[in-house]
Design a protein around this motif. Structure first.
Motif, PDB file in Angstrom:
ATOM      1  N   MET A   6       9.173  12.613 -16.881  1.00  0.00           N
ATOM      2  CA  MET A   6       8.889  13.661 -15.764  1.00  0.00           C
ATOM      3  C   MET A   6      10.048  15.194 -16.120  1.00  0.00           C
ATOM      4  SD  MET A   6       7.835  12.842 -12.084  1.00  0.00           S
ATOM      5  CE  MET A   6       6.069  11.842 -11.410  1.00  0.00           C
ATOM      6  N   GLU A   7      11.260  14.543 -16.425  1.00  0.00           N
ATOM      7  CA  GLU A   7      11.981  15.657 -16.860  1.00  0.00           C
ATOM      8  C   GLU A   7      11.902  15.859 -18.447  1.00  0.00           C
ATOM      9  OE1 GLU A   7      16.483  12.745 -17.388  1.00  0.00           O
ATOM     10  OE2 GLU A   7      16.181  13.650 -14.995  1.00  0.00           O
ATOM     11  N   ASN A   8      11.198  15.759 -19.043  1.00  0.00           N
ATOM     12  CA  ASN A   8      10.469  15.939 -20.552  1.00  0.00           C
ATOM     13  C   ASN A   8       9.457  16.987 -20.225  1.00  0.00           C
ATOM     14  OD1 ASN A   8      10.183  15.379 -23.579  1.00  0.00           O
ATOM     15  ND2 ASN A   8       8.140  14.852 -22.801  1.00  0.00           N
TER      16      ASN A   8
ATOM     17  N   VAL B 208       6.281  19.009 -10.908  1.00  0.00           N
ATOM     18  CA  VAL B 208       6.803  17.476 -11.132  1.00  0.00           C
ATOM     19  C   VAL B 208       8.868  17.654 -10.443  1.00  0.00           C
ATOM     20  CG1 VAL B 208       6.024  16.585 -12.623  1.00  0.00           C
ATOM     21  CG2 VAL B 208       7.646  18.002 -13.007  1.00  0.00           C
ATOM     22  N   LYS B 209       8.671  19.329 -10.187  1.00  0.00           N
ATOM     23  CA  LYS B 209      10.076  19.529  -9.859  1.00  0.00           C
ATOM     24  C   LYS B 209      10.874  18.906  -8.842  1.00  0.00           C
ATOM     25  CE  LYS B 209      11.240  23.954 -12.844  1.00  0.00           C
ATOM     26  NZ  LYS B 209      11.408  24.589 -13.118  1.00  0.00           N
ATOM     27  N   LYS B 210       9.945  19.174  -7.663  1.00  0.00           N
ATOM     28  CA  LYS B 210       9.685  18.309  -6.232  1.00  0.00           C
ATOM     29  C   LYS B 210       9.985  17.288  -6.122  1.00  0.00           C
ATOM     30  CE  LYS B 210       8.263  23.027  -4.003  1.00  0.00           C
ATOM     31  NZ  LYS B 210       7.139  23.595  -3.240  1.00  0.00           N
ATOM     32  N   PHE B 211       9.045  16.550  -6.699  1.00  0.00           N
ATOM     33  CA  PHE B 211       9.165  15.417  -6.004  1.00  0.00           C
ATOM     34  C   PHE B 211       9.574  14.122  -7.171  1.00  0.00           C
ATOM     35  CE2 PHE B 211       6.280  11.193  -6.962  1.00  0.00           C
ATOM     36  CZ  PHE B 211       5.579  11.754  -6.098  1.00  0.00           C
ATOM     37  N   ILE B 212      10.657  14.738  -7.989  1.00  0.00           N
ATOM     38  CA  ILE B 212      11.284  14.085  -8.793  1.00  0.00           C
ATOM     39  C   ILE B 212      12.233  13.804  -8.334  1.00  0.00           C
ATOM     40  CG2 ILE B 212      12.887  16.033 -10.190  1.00  0.00           C
ATOM     41  CD1 ILE B 212      12.398  14.565 -12.723  1.00  0.00           C
ATOM     42  N   TYR B 213      12.802  14.257  -6.851  1.00  0.00           N
ATOM     43  CA  TYR B 213      14.076  14.006  -6.622  1.00  0.00           C
ATOM     44  C   TYR B 213      14.029  12.478  -5.271  1.00  0.00           C
ATOM     45  CZ  TYR B 213      15.862  18.675  -7.368  1.00  0.00           C
ATOM     46  OH  TYR B 213      16.634  19.298  -8.722  1.00  0.00           O
ATOM     47  N   ARG B 214      12.299  12.933  -5.070  1.00  0.00           N
ATOM     48  CA  ARG B 214      11.633  11.284  -4.766  1.00  0.00           C
ATOM     49  C   ARG B 214      12.215  10.449  -5.220  1.00  0.00           C
ATOM     50  NH1 ARG B 214       6.710  12.703  -1.492  1.00  0.00           N
ATOM     51  NH2 ARG B 214       6.713  10.552  -0.482  1.00  0.00           N
TER      52      ARG B 214
ATOM     53  N   LYS C 121       0.533  -1.099  -0.139  1.00  0.00           N
ATOM     54  CA  LYS C 121       0.050   0.034  -0.079  1.00  0.00           C
ATOM     55  C   LYS C 121       0.997   0.926  -0.167  1.00  0.00           C
ATOM     56  CE  LYS C 121      -4.110   1.160   1.848  1.00  0.00           C
ATOM     57  NZ  LYS C 121      -4.945   1.356   3.100  1.00  0.00           N
ATOM     58  N   LYS C 122       1.751   1.137   0.586  1.00  0.00           N
ATOM     59  CA  LYS C 122       3.156   2.531   0.802  1.00  0.00           C
ATOM     60  C   LYS C 122       3.101   3.065  -0.460  1.00  0.00           C
ATOM     61  CE  LYS C 122       7.446   3.959   2.737  1.00  0.00           C
ATOM     62  NZ  LYS C 122       7.759   3.529   3.404  1.00  0.00           N
ATOM     63  N   ASP C 123       3.771   1.881  -1.447  1.00  0.00           N
ATOM     64  CA  ASP C 123       4.316   1.945  -2.591  1.00  0.00           C
ATOM     65  C   ASP C 123       3.336   2.337  -3.686  1.00  0.00           C
ATOM     66  OD1 ASP C 123       7.387   1.162  -2.083  1.00  0.00           O
ATOM     67  OD2 ASP C 123       6.574  -0.576  -2.480  1.00  0.00           O
ATOM     68  N   TYR C 124       1.497   1.748  -3.739  1.00  0.00           N
ATOM     69  CA  TYR C 124       1.181   2.111  -4.663  1.00  0.00           C
ATOM     70  C   TYR C 124       1.040   3.642  -4.393  1.00  0.00           C
ATOM     71  CZ  TYR C 124      -3.198   1.878  -6.967  1.00  0.00           C
ATOM     72  OH  TYR C 124      -4.250   1.909  -8.299  1.00  0.00           O
ATOM     73  N   ASN C 125       0.542   4.269  -3.548  1.00  0.00           N
ATOM     74  CA  ASN C 125       0.529   5.559  -2.590  1.00  0.00           C
ATOM     75  C   ASN C 125       1.658   6.470  -3.484  1.00  0.00           C
ATOM     76  OD1 ASN C 125      -2.490   4.949  -1.119  1.00  0.00           O
ATOM     77  ND2 ASN C 125      -0.945   5.281   0.780  1.00  0.00           N
ATOM     78  N   PHE C 126       2.580   5.937  -2.796  1.00  0.00           N
ATOM     79  CA  PHE C 126       3.811   7.124  -4.101  1.00  0.00           C
ATOM     80  C   PHE C 126       3.455   6.514  -5.530  1.00  0.00           C
ATOM     81  CE2 PHE C 126       8.417   7.437  -5.967  1.00  0.00           C
ATOM     82  CZ  PHE C 126       8.462   8.540  -4.645  1.00  0.00           C
ATOM     83  N   ASP C 127       3.422   5.728  -5.681  1.00  0.00           N
ATOM     84  CA  ASP C 127       2.866   5.773  -7.111  1.00  0.00           C
ATOM     85  C   ASP C 127       1.460   6.593  -7.394  1.00  0.00           C
ATOM     86  OD1 ASP C 127       4.263   5.183  -7.912  1.00  0.00           O
ATOM     87  OD2 ASP C 127       3.683   2.751  -7.622  1.00  0.00           O
ATOM     88  N   VAL C 128       1.434   6.902  -6.723  1.00  0.00           N
ATOM     89  CA  VAL C 128      -0.416   7.888  -7.244  1.00  0.00           C
ATOM     90  C   VAL C 128      -0.165   9.431  -6.734  1.00  0.00           C
ATOM     91  CG1 VAL C 128      -2.389   8.418  -5.435  1.00  0.00           C
ATOM     92  CG2 VAL C 128      -2.175   5.536  -5.722  1.00  0.00           C
ATOM     93  N   LYS C 129       0.825   9.996  -6.062  1.00  0.00           N
ATOM     94  CA  LYS C 129       0.995  10.862  -5.722  1.00  0.00           C
ATOM     95  C   LYS C 129       2.402  11.646  -6.935  1.00  0.00           C
ATOM     96  CE  LYS C 129       1.557  10.627  -0.642  1.00  0.00           C
ATOM     97  NZ  LYS C 129       2.657  10.656   1.059  1.00  0.00           N
ATOM     98  N   ALA C 130       2.797  10.019  -7.648  1.00  0.00           N
ATOM     99  CA  ALA C 130       3.914  10.673  -8.559  1.00  0.00           C
ATOM    100  C   ALA C 130       2.545  10.849  -9.873  1.00  0.00           C
ATOM    101  CB  ALA C 130       4.382   9.627  -8.911  1.00  0.00           C
ATOM    102  N   ALA C 131       1.716  10.151 -10.073  1.00  0.00           N
ATOM    103  CA  ALA C 131       0.724   9.953 -11.112  1.00  0.00           C
ATOM    104  C   ALA C 131      -0.015  11.636 -10.646  1.00  0.00           C
ATOM    105  CB  ALA C 131      -0.337   9.330 -11.038  1.00  0.00           C
TER     106      ALA C 131
END
Length: 580
Positions: free
Chosen positions: A239-241, A206-212, A188-198
């Motif tokens: 995200m870099e694109n 995306v600039k702050k999240f890309i470091y994570r 569930k932790k990894d899935y929620n990380f993917d949700v935040k990335a999406a």
């Protein structure tokens, strides 16, 4: 006798106007059957109705309102703001004939990351109807589906809705479109990380999240989990694109809808994450009588479209304070209403919408080609997939804009394999033959291609003996226009002509490609349905016409399938086969 009756009705309406209150409120023109003809608002109902009456003899639309009305009613409100709100609610409910009405019957599609235990991404056309975080709208509408597919591919949010209970993973997991939380393939932790990335990707922030993501990539590499590391790498590249585009297209507003009025045309430009994410020509069913600009904007948001932080119009209009208040109350936070378009967006408008007057275009066209700009130009293109599903398109530019009602599409019937020229000749022969039956056929056509494609057009024209038809072709990349009298025109030197011909060429290409894709999807779907017991030719057609894609059929319940006339046993076979 009819004129006398009408005269009596007009006199009755005039008497009603004399009796109208000098108060704020809403007034309603109604027909003989009680239908709503026109609804308006006013600070002073009597004065506004007298204004309508004064326009009766000089404005054809005002005349139609009075001619079709048998009575006028009004509702008095405490303030002109209450009148503004009530007018919008009544227009939404009754859709009067002569009020501004947008052609699309619903809002533009948005993506929603749902508020579930394991969120997914879904498409919605009405803000607030699904609990979750909204992103968009997406213009043109087809990009919403493409973006949804990209979110599944990049972040592997679940594709099933609702979340099923399974013992084994579905096919989408093996395709890399879903991380399979239904069978605990992801924490569930990894899935929620993917949700935040999406969410970061969809918002453009995306600039702050890309470091994570970089930290996560290193974590997977250290654990030698290279499969998960490759997924994160793809997320980082996407995200870099996005960041590189933001640097180029960075705008002074983060979130805005821009309404650009040009004559009677209206364009919507959507800014999200300080970048332009879409533009759309807003088609109007009815132009309305008064307050055109404010009516278009309020009508757009009445449909459930997302209200951004900033709304911008290139035209200032009365009652803008009430519109600002109404938008802020609907959003639940302050909305800024501006009438000054930022310079960066003005440049985008000049390049992509253009404010070139048609008279300017006519002048440069005649100067360049030696004849008058035709009222109608048709554009043609061929689309094929390695010689299969070969189709052709004919699109129409008419009096300054594309006329989609006149578009035509063709299946190529006489050509086997890859033969672009032969396919083009068949397309043009079938279309040019129709010109001979028209009272006012096109005087100019544009073919997507180079000199060889131009030659095919000349062959067909001459074979049919068609006179007074000019043929141009436009090569991609260099944007060189070839003409049937031997000219080669480098369009980058003629911006109005560049916009005209690339618009027609690109639309012909898009329309042909979409038809080719539709046929391919249909063929793939039918091939799949052939494997299901009880699904014959007729049922395949019914399923295709109703659902279009495998995913949508799979999501349909047995009860829904039964409503289409499919027996319960066959419906169960369909569900069983597609859920594997």
């Amino acid at each position: 006798m009819k004129d006398a009756v009408h005269s009596d009705e007009m006199e009755d309406l005039k008497n009603l106007i004399d009796e109208a209150p000098q108060s704020p409120g809403v007034y309603l023109f109604k027909g003989k059957k009680g239908e709503y003809i026109y609804i308006g608002k006013a600070k002073n109902i009597k004065n506004r109705l007298k204004g309508h009456l004064n326009q009766y003899r000089i404005d054809p639309k005002e005349k139609k309102i009075f001619d079709e009305s048998s009575k006028i009613e009004w509702i008095i409100t405490k303030s002109d703001y209450e009148a503004f709100v009530l007018e919008n609610e009544l227009i939404k409910q009754y859709k009067p004939k002569y009020n501004v009405r947008l052609k699309s019957g619903s809002g533009y599609p948005m993506l929603v990351i749902t508020d579930d235990e394991y969120p997914t991404v879904v498409i919605s056309r009405k803000f607030g109807e699904i609990e979750g975080e909204y992103f968009g709208p997406f213009l043109p509408a087809r990009t919403a589906r493409a973006m949804k597919d990209l979110i599944h591919k990049l972040f592997r949010l679940r594709t099933c809705d609702p979340l099923p209970k399974r013992d084994i993973v579905c096919f989408d997991y093996h395709l890399g479109l879903c991380s399979a939380p239904c069978v605990n393939k992801i924490s569930k932790k990894d899935y929620n990380f993917d949700v935040k990335a999406a969410k970061a990707f969809l918002s453009g922030d995306v600039k702050k999240f890309i470091y994570r993501l970089y930290d996560r990539l290193e974590e997977y590499k250290n654990k030698l989990n290279f499969e998960k590391a490759s997924v994160v790498r793809d997320q980082i590249l996407a995200m870099e694109n996005l960041i590189s585009k933001q640097e180029v297209l960075g705008l002074p507003v983060n979130e805005a809808d821009i309404f650009y009025f040009s004559g009677k045309d209206v364009y919507l430009i959507v800014v999200r994450g300080s970048r332009i994410v879409g533009k759309e020509f807003i088609q109007i069913k009815q132009e309305g009588i008064q307050d055109f600009e404010i009516s278009v904007i309020s009508n757009y948001y009445i449909r459930g479209n997302f209200i951004p932080e900033v709304v911008i119009s290139n035209r200032k209009f009365s009652d803008h304070k009430n519109l600002k208040r109404w938008l802020s109350e609907k959003k639940g936070s302050d909305v800024r209403l501006l009438f000054d378009i930022p310079d960066e967006i003005k440049g985008f408008i000049d390049r992509n919408i253009g404010s070139v007057d048609l008279s300017d275009l006519k002048e440069i066209f005649k100067r360049t080609f030696g004849f008058d700009l035709p009222e109608r130009i048709e554009g043609f293109d061929i689309s094929t997939l390695f010689g299969d599903f070969t189709v052709g398109s004919a699109v129409v530019w008419e009096n300054g804009k594309m006329n989609k009602r006149e578009y035509r599409r063709f299946k190529i019937k006489t050509v086997d394999g890859i033969d672009d020229y032969a396919s083009l000749r068949e397309l043009l022969f079938r279309r040019f033959r129709k010109y001979k039956e028209m009272d006012n056929p096109p005087r100019l056509v544009l073919i997507d291609g180079g000199k060889g494609h131009l030659k095919q057009g000349e062959i067909v024209r001459d074979a049919l003996g068609i006179k007074n038809l000019r043929i141009f072709s436009l090569a991609k990349k260099e944007e060189i226009l070839y003409t049937d009298d031997g000219k080669s025109v480098y369009l980058y030197n003629y911006q109005p002509l560049l916009k005209l011909f690339t618009t027609i060429r690109d639309e012909a290409h898009r329309f042909a490609l979409s038809y080719n894709r539709k046929l391919r999807e249909r063929d793939t779907l039918k091939e799949l349905l052939d494997k299901i017991e009880g699904v014959g030719k007729k049922r395949k057609e019914i399923l295709y016409r109703t659902y279009k894609t495998v995913d949508r059929i799979a999501q349909a319940s047995v009860e829904e399938l039964k409503k289409l006339g499919i027996p319960e046993k066959v419906a169960q076979n369909i569900k069983k086969y597609l859920s594997v």
